[in-house]
Write an enzyme that holds these catalytic residues in place. Structure first.
Site, PDB file in Angstrom:
ATOM      1  N   GLY A 128      -4.205  -6.129   5.975  1.00  0.00           N
ATOM      2  CA  GLY A 128      -5.539  -5.535   5.848  1.00  0.00           C
ATOM      3  C   GLY A 128      -6.573  -6.162   6.761  1.00  0.00           C
ATOM      4  N   GLY A 157      -0.452  -2.199   5.852  1.00  0.00           N
ATOM      5  CA  GLY A 157      -0.095  -3.453   6.506  1.00  0.00           C
ATOM      6  C   GLY A 157      -1.127  -4.533   6.262  1.00  0.00           C
ATOM      7  N   THR A 163       0.793  -1.237   0.000  1.00  0.00           N
ATOM      8  CA  THR A 163       0.000   0.000   0.000  1.00  0.00           C
ATOM      9  C   THR A 163       0.829   1.292   0.000  1.00  0.00           C
ATOM     10  OG1 THR A 163      -1.718  -1.129   1.270  1.00  0.00           O
ATOM     11  CG2 THR A 163      -1.888   1.222   1.175  1.00  0.00           C
TER      12      THR A 163
HETATM   13  N1  GLY Z   1      -3.323  -3.000   3.532  1.00  0.00           N
HETATM   14  C1  GLY Z   1      -3.679  -3.410   2.245  1.00  0.00           C
HETATM   15  C2  GLY Z   1      -4.259  -4.722   2.149  1.00  0.00           C
HETATM   16  O1  GLY Z   1      -4.180  -5.526   3.092  1.00  0.00           O
HETATM   17  O2  GLY Z   1      -4.828  -5.020   1.139  1.00  0.00           O
END
Ligand code: GLY
Length: 266
Positions: free
Chosen positions: A201, A199, A149
């Site tokens: 998600g 991180g 991300t």
């Molecule tokens: N933080 C992005 C995801 O886990 O998709």
């Protein structure tokens, strides 16, 4: 006359290389330039995320991981303190998913997903991606680094805004959606600040992380104390990082390496 302070921070994702902060620095600069050109703050943070999506070293836009079937899908979201929110989820086929999320802000919808998001982006004439969107691109993504991300948060003296974009978790089931397009999970912006997480998600969603971080901002805690506390919510096995801006300044941090930059301008 009141001096209005501009505050901007950008990150390249939990797990990105610290030495790749030249890219996040460029993102901060592109946001600042847009603010000085009097573009809306939503537009300014979207341009910062565009810069990071085009960089290729981060897991977003051109650098996105693929899902278990070798296909690239993107999640992106944008929000400001004037009640704008727009997001796309599991969207394929476009170079700058953040521009599709920004487009959603201007509709009666808040989140568009899958084929509907793709059609929406096509109708906006967004630039197609060169990345693989059909099964079997022949690349082994299972060994991709677990970076995650890109994001930008900003305050222009009046408004707060936050934006995130991701290729999601490498090797995840296709159609999997993470924290990014879930309001209050990956990002949040209100009258007192803006937050952008990165991180794992699933862990970020279960803690309603961005909104709970915003509540700490509302209590008046210092930006760095908030970052330290929120990182402590996550066990070291869950990659996590965040950036935030408040009226008291900005801060960022991660329980992994993370390229990030912040600047304040009078
Ligand atoms: N933080 C992005 C995801 O886990 O998709």
């Amino acid at each position: 006359m009141q001096i209005k302070k501009i505050s901007i921070a950008a990150h390249g994702g939990a797990g990105s290389e610290n030495e790749h902060s030249d890219g996040t620095e460029r993102a901060v600069e592109s946001c600042y330039k847009a603010v000085k050109e009097k573009l809306s703050l939503v537009h300014a943070v979207s341009l910062a995320v565009n810069t990071l999506e085009d960089d290729g070293r981060y897991n977003a836009g051109s650098g996105s991981h693929a899902r278990e079937n070798g296909i690239v899908e993107h999640d992106a979201a944008i929000m400001d303190s004037e009640d704008r929110f727009g997001a796309v989820a599991a969207m394929k086929g476009f170079k700058n998913p953040i521009q599709a999320a920004k487009g959603v802000c201007d509709t009666k919808y808040r989140v568009l997903a899958g084929e509907g998001a793709t059609k929406f982006a096509r109708d906006l004439n967004l630039e197609p991606s060169q990345l693989n969107t059909t099964f079997g691109c022949g690349k082994d993504f299972s060994t991709s680094p677990t970076m995650d991300t890109v994001g930008c948060v900003a305050f222009d003296g009046t408004t707060f805004a936050a934006a995130l974009s991701t290729g999601g978790m490498a090797g995840a089931h296709y159609g999997r959606v993470g924290d990014v397009p879930i309001i209050g999970s990956g990002l949040y912006a209100g009258q007192d600040g803006a937050v952008a997480s990165t991180g794992d998600g699933e862990a970020i969603m279960m803690k309603i992380t961005a909104y709970r971080t915003y509540e700490l901002i509302q209590k008046g805690n210092s930006p760095q104390a908030i970052v330290d506390e929120v990182i402590s919510w996550f066990p070291s096995t869950d990659a996590f990082g965040l950036i935030l801006v408040t009226r008291r300044g900005s801060a960022g941090g991660s329980n992994r390496s993370m390229a990030w930059s912040s600047r304040e301008y009078d």
